[in-house]
Enzyme design. Structure first.
Site, PDB file in Angstrom:
ATOM      1  N   LYS A  13       0.830  -1.212   0.000  1.00 36.82           N
ATOM      2  CA  LYS A  13       0.000   0.000   0.000  1.00 36.82           C
ATOM      3  C   LYS A  13       0.866   1.264   0.000  1.00 36.82           C
ATOM      4  O   LYS A  13       0.653   2.164  -0.801  1.00 36.82           O
ATOM      5  CB  LYS A  13      -0.923   0.030   1.242  1.00 36.82           C
ATOM      6  CG  LYS A  13      -1.852  -1.176   1.358  1.00 36.82           C
ATOM      7  CD  LYS A  13      -2.752  -1.073   2.586  1.00 36.82           C
ATOM      8  CE  LYS A  13      -2.014  -1.086   3.919  1.00 36.82           C
ATOM      9  NZ  LYS A  13      -1.283  -2.342   4.206  1.00 36.82           N
ATOM     10  N   ARG A  88      -9.808   0.752   8.512  1.00 33.42           N
ATOM     11  CA  ARG A  88      -9.395  -0.598   8.853  1.00 33.42           C
ATOM     12  C   ARG A  88     -10.493  -1.387   9.559  1.00 33.42           C
ATOM     13  O   ARG A  88     -10.285  -2.543   9.900  1.00 33.42           O
ATOM     14  CB  ARG A  88      -8.184  -0.530   9.786  1.00 33.42           C
ATOM     15  CG  ARG A  88      -6.842  -0.792   9.096  1.00 33.42           C
ATOM     16  CD  ARG A  88      -5.787  -0.613  10.155  1.00 33.42           C
ATOM     17  NE  ARG A  88      -4.549  -1.278   9.916  1.00 33.42           N
ATOM     18  CZ  ARG A  88      -3.491  -0.740   9.319  1.00 33.42           C
ATOM     19  NH1 ARG A  88      -3.561   0.455   8.797  1.00 33.42           N
ATOM     20  NH2 ARG A  88      -2.368  -1.405   9.237  1.00 33.42           N
ATOM     21  N   ARG A 127      11.556  -5.434   5.022  1.00 32.95           N
ATOM     22  CA  ARG A 127      11.231  -4.008   4.815  1.00 32.95           C
ATOM     23  C   ARG A 127      12.123  -3.083   5.641  1.00 32.95           C
ATOM     24  O   ARG A 127      12.378  -3.328   6.810  1.00 32.95           O
ATOM     25  CB  ARG A 127       9.768  -3.769   5.211  1.00 32.95           C
ATOM     26  CG  ARG A 127       9.419  -2.295   5.374  1.00 32.95           C
ATOM     27  CD  ARG A 127       7.951  -2.011   5.300  1.00 32.95           C
ATOM     28  NE  ARG A 127       7.170  -2.604   6.355  1.00 32.95           N
ATOM     29  CZ  ARG A 127       5.836  -2.574   6.389  1.00 32.95           C
ATOM     30  NH1 ARG A 127       5.161  -2.003   5.398  1.00 32.95           N
ATOM     31  NH2 ARG A 127       5.195  -3.142   7.376  1.00 32.95           N
ATOM     32  N   ARG A 160      14.315   0.208  10.589  1.00 33.20           N
ATOM     33  CA  ARG A 160      13.326  -0.872  10.471  1.00 33.20           C
ATOM     34  C   ARG A 160      12.272  -0.644  11.535  1.00 33.20           C
ATOM     35  O   ARG A 160      12.596  -0.204  12.646  1.00 33.20           O
ATOM     36  CB  ARG A 160      13.989  -2.242  10.673  1.00 33.20           C
ATOM     37  CG  ARG A 160      14.848  -2.598   9.476  1.00 33.20           C
ATOM     38  CD  ARG A 160      15.499  -3.962   9.575  1.00 33.20           C
ATOM     39  NE  ARG A 160      16.519  -4.051   8.552  1.00 33.20           N
ATOM     40  CZ  ARG A 160      16.379  -4.705   7.382  1.00 33.20           C
ATOM     41  NH1 ARG A 160      15.273  -5.381   7.125  1.00 33.20           N
ATOM     42  NH2 ARG A 160      17.350  -4.698   6.500  1.00 33.20           N
ATOM     43  N   ARG A 172      -0.700  -8.673  13.726  1.00 31.75           N
ATOM     44  CA  ARG A 172      -1.172  -7.704  12.722  1.00 31.75           C
ATOM     45  C   ARG A 172      -1.962  -8.410  11.628  1.00 31.75           C
ATOM     46  O   ARG A 172      -2.974  -7.892  11.160  1.00 31.75           O
ATOM     47  CB  ARG A 172       0.014  -6.927  12.158  1.00 31.75           C
ATOM     48  CG  ARG A 172       0.587  -5.938  13.185  1.00 31.75           C
ATOM     49  CD  ARG A 172       1.947  -5.390  12.800  1.00 31.75           C
ATOM     50  NE  ARG A 172       1.948  -4.769  11.496  1.00 31.75           N
ATOM     51  CZ  ARG A 172       3.026  -4.660  10.717  1.00 31.75           C
ATOM     52  NH1 ARG A 172       4.179  -5.142  11.134  1.00 31.75           N
ATOM     53  NH2 ARG A 172       2.930  -4.078   9.558  1.00 31.75           N
TER      54      ARG A 172
HETATM   55  P1  ADP Z   1       1.095  -1.629   7.452  1.00 31.78           P
HETATM   56  O1  ADP Z   1       1.631  -0.633   6.448  1.00 31.78           O
HETATM   57  O2  ADP Z   1       2.083  -2.663   7.747  1.00 31.78           O
HETATM   58  O3  ADP Z   1      -0.256  -2.114   7.046  1.00 31.78           O
HETATM   59  P2  ADP Z   1       0.542   0.670   9.106  1.00 31.78           P
HETATM   60  O4  ADP Z   1       1.798   1.454   9.003  1.00 31.78           O
HETATM   61  O5  ADP Z   1      -0.601   1.076   8.233  1.00 31.78           O
HETATM   62  O6  ADP Z   1       0.905  -0.861   8.843  1.00 31.78           O
HETATM   63  O7  ADP Z   1       0.018   0.645  10.582  1.00 31.78           O
HETATM   64  C1  ADP Z   1       0.856   0.394  11.686  1.00 31.78           C
HETATM   65  C2  ADP Z   1       0.029   0.282  12.953  1.00 31.78           C
HETATM   66  O8  ADP Z   1      -0.638   1.527  13.203  1.00 31.78           O
HETATM   67  C3  ADP Z   1      -1.087  -0.756  12.923  1.00 31.78           C
HETATM   68  O9  ADP Z   1      -0.620  -2.046  13.278  1.00 31.78           O
HETATM   69  C4  ADP Z   1      -2.079  -0.186  13.962  1.00 31.78           C
HETATM   70  O10 ADP Z   1      -1.638  -0.425  15.279  1.00 31.78           O
HETATM   71  C5  ADP Z   1      -1.948   1.313  13.726  1.00 31.78           C
HETATM   72  N1  ADP Z   1      -2.938   1.806  12.733  1.00 31.78           N
HETATM   73  C6  ADP Z   1      -2.655   2.402  11.532  1.00 31.78           C
HETATM   74  N2  ADP Z   1      -3.784   2.753  10.894  1.00 31.78           N
HETATM   75  C7  ADP Z   1      -4.810   2.378  11.701  1.00 31.78           C
HETATM   76  C8  ADP Z   1      -6.237   2.453  11.604  1.00 31.78           C
HETATM   77  N3  ADP Z   1      -6.833   2.989  10.513  1.00 31.78           N
HETATM   78  N4  ADP Z   1      -6.965   1.946  12.613  1.00 31.78           N
HETATM   79  C9  ADP Z   1      -6.386   1.420  13.713  1.00 31.78           C
HETATM   80  N5  ADP Z   1      -5.064   1.306  13.867  1.00 31.78           N
HETATM   81  C10 ADP Z   1      -4.266   1.782  12.877  1.00 31.78           C
HETATM   82  P1  ADP Z   2       2.237  -1.818   3.229  1.00 30.16           P
HETATM   83  O1  ADP Z   2       2.231  -0.311   3.178  1.00 30.16           O
HETATM   84  O2  ADP Z   2       1.018  -2.404   2.557  1.00 30.16           O
HETATM   85  O3  ADP Z   2       2.452  -2.360   4.604  1.00 30.16           O
HETATM   86  P2  ADP Z   2       4.806  -1.607   1.840  1.00 30.16           P
HETATM   87  O4  ADP Z   2       4.502  -0.742   0.665  1.00 30.16           O
HETATM   88  O5  ADP Z   2       5.558  -1.011   2.965  1.00 30.16           O
HETATM   89  O6  ADP Z   2       3.457  -2.339   2.344  1.00 30.16           O
HETATM   90  O7  ADP Z   2       5.596  -2.881   1.277  1.00 30.16           O
HETATM   91  C1  ADP Z   2       6.122  -3.879   2.175  1.00 30.16           C
HETATM   92  C2  ADP Z   2       7.531  -4.279   1.706  1.00 30.16           C
HETATM   93  O8  ADP Z   2       7.440  -5.022   0.486  1.00 30.16           O
HETATM   94  C3  ADP Z   2       8.449  -3.104   1.410  1.00 30.16           C
HETATM   95  O9  ADP Z   2       9.771  -3.461   1.819  1.00 30.16           O
HETATM   96  C4  ADP Z   2       8.358  -2.918  -0.112  1.00 30.16           C
HETATM   97  O10 ADP Z   2       9.578  -2.409  -0.644  1.00 30.16           O
HETATM   98  C5  ADP Z   2       8.106  -4.343  -0.596  1.00 30.16           C
HETATM   99  N1  ADP Z   2       7.163  -4.412  -1.737  1.00 30.16           N
HETATM  100  C6  ADP Z   2       6.109  -3.598  -2.003  1.00 30.16           C
HETATM  101  N2  ADP Z   2       5.455  -3.998  -3.116  1.00 30.16           N
HETATM  102  C7  ADP Z   2       6.099  -5.119  -3.555  1.00 30.16           C
HETATM  103  C8  ADP Z   2       5.899  -6.008  -4.667  1.00 30.16           C
HETATM  104  N3  ADP Z   2       4.894  -5.825  -5.532  1.00 30.16           N
HETATM  105  N4  ADP Z   2       6.754  -7.042  -4.808  1.00 30.16           N
HETATM  106  C9  ADP Z   2       7.776  -7.222  -3.913  1.00 30.16           C
HETATM  107  N5  ADP Z   2       8.022  -6.428  -2.854  1.00 30.16           N
HETATM  108  C10 ADP Z   2       7.190  -5.387  -2.667  1.00 30.16           C
END
Ligand code: ADP
Ligand code: ADP
Ligand code: ZN
Length: 216
Positions: A13, A88, A127, A160, A172
């Site tokens: 995302k 979410r 990541r 990280r 998660r």
């Molecule tokens: P990822 O990119 O791995 O999906 P995020 O960076 O979006 O994770 O979110 C990290 C953490 O922040 C989540 O595990 C949750 O604790 C909190 N969080 C983010 N967005 C929301 C939301 N819309 N509702 C509730 N918790 C959230």
């Molecule tokens: P999210 O915001 O949904 O949690 P991220 O955009 O942070 O996900 O992506 C998670 C990890 O996977 C990052 O290290 C990113 O560089 C890598 N990544 C994202 N898209 C792809 C893809 N299509 N194929 C392989 N790796 C990816």
């Protein structure tokens, strides 16, 4: 254009939101980034959410709804936004619908990035991001062009996320399947859901999203 990127943790995302923002001049609203900034600043909000985030659970709906309502009210959002990480829960999605309706805005699309759990674990464990500008990288799938140097800003420090540890990732993923996956039928019923194969490479996913938007 107002879009939602929907998908499990690690689906890509943030990566795709960043690309969309660059291409289309939309504002990227990442609730995860907003919350991490609050934790880093030591604000009241940061203090409240810190332990919830560390455990991999979701922050309460009311807190998130207030956070997004304030952000969407800012003038830069008028040109269109990409929500990454919000909504979410069904409660958050309903509140967003009400917020948009009150402003006379609509959702142009909800893009689902579909990725298997096994691939998610691999994506999350590799990541990392630039400590200065936040640009995202991966140990195998998105290395900086020059090793150890950020493509976007030239910095040499990377970080990280604490919650990207294996123990927290399981919680998660569980939160996603239980609380967020119900949004897929929610948006499907409203005719705005578009599903993209998130298992493909970053460029290919980007191409699929462009195709979907061309037809939106
Ligand atoms: P990822 O990119 O791995 O999906 P995020 O960076 O979006 O994770 O979110 C990290 C953490 O922040 C989540 O595990 C949750 O604790 C909190 N969080 C983010 N967005 C929301 C939301 N819309 N509702 C509730 N918790 C959230
Ligand atoms: P999210 O915001 O949904 O949690 P991220 O955009 O942070 O996900 O992506 C998670 C990890 O996977 C990052 O290290 C990113 O560089 C890598 N990544 C994202 N898209 C792809 C893809 N299509 N194929 C392989 N790796 C990816
Ligand atoms: Zn950088």
């Amino acid at each position: 254009m107002n879009l939602i990127l929907l998908g499990p943790p690690g689906a890509g995302k943030g990566t795709q939101a960043q690309l969309l923002k660059d291409r289309r001049g939309l504002v990227q609203l990442s609730t995860g980034d907003m919350l991490r900034a609050a934790v880093a600043s030591g604000s009241e909000l940061g203090k409240t959410v810190k332990s919830i985030m560390a455990s991999g659970g979701l922050v309460p709906d009311e807190t998130m709804i207030n956070l997004i309502a304030d952000r969407i009210a800012q003038p830069d959002c008028a040109k269109g936004f990409i929500l990454d990480g919000f909504p979410r829960t069904t409660r958050q999605a309903e509140a967003l619908d009400a917020m948009l309706a009150a402003k006379g805005l609509k959702l142009d699309g909800v893009i689902e990035l579909k990725v298997d759990d096994a691939a998610l674990v691999e994506r999350i464990s590799g990541r990392y991001s630039c400590a200065k500008c936040g640009a995202g990288y991966h140990d195998s799938y998105k290395k900086p062009k020059k090793a150890g140097i950020c493509d976007s800003c030239g910095a040499e420090q990377f970080t990280r996320r604490e919650d990207d540890k294996a123990e927290v990732v399981a919680s998660r993923l569980e939160a996603y399947h239980r609380q967020t996956a119900p949004l897929l039928p929610y948006y499907k019923a409203r005719g705005v859901l578009r599903t993209v194969d998130g298992m493909a490479g970053i460029d290919e996913v980007q191409g699929q999203i462009e195709k979907v938007l061309a037809g939106a």
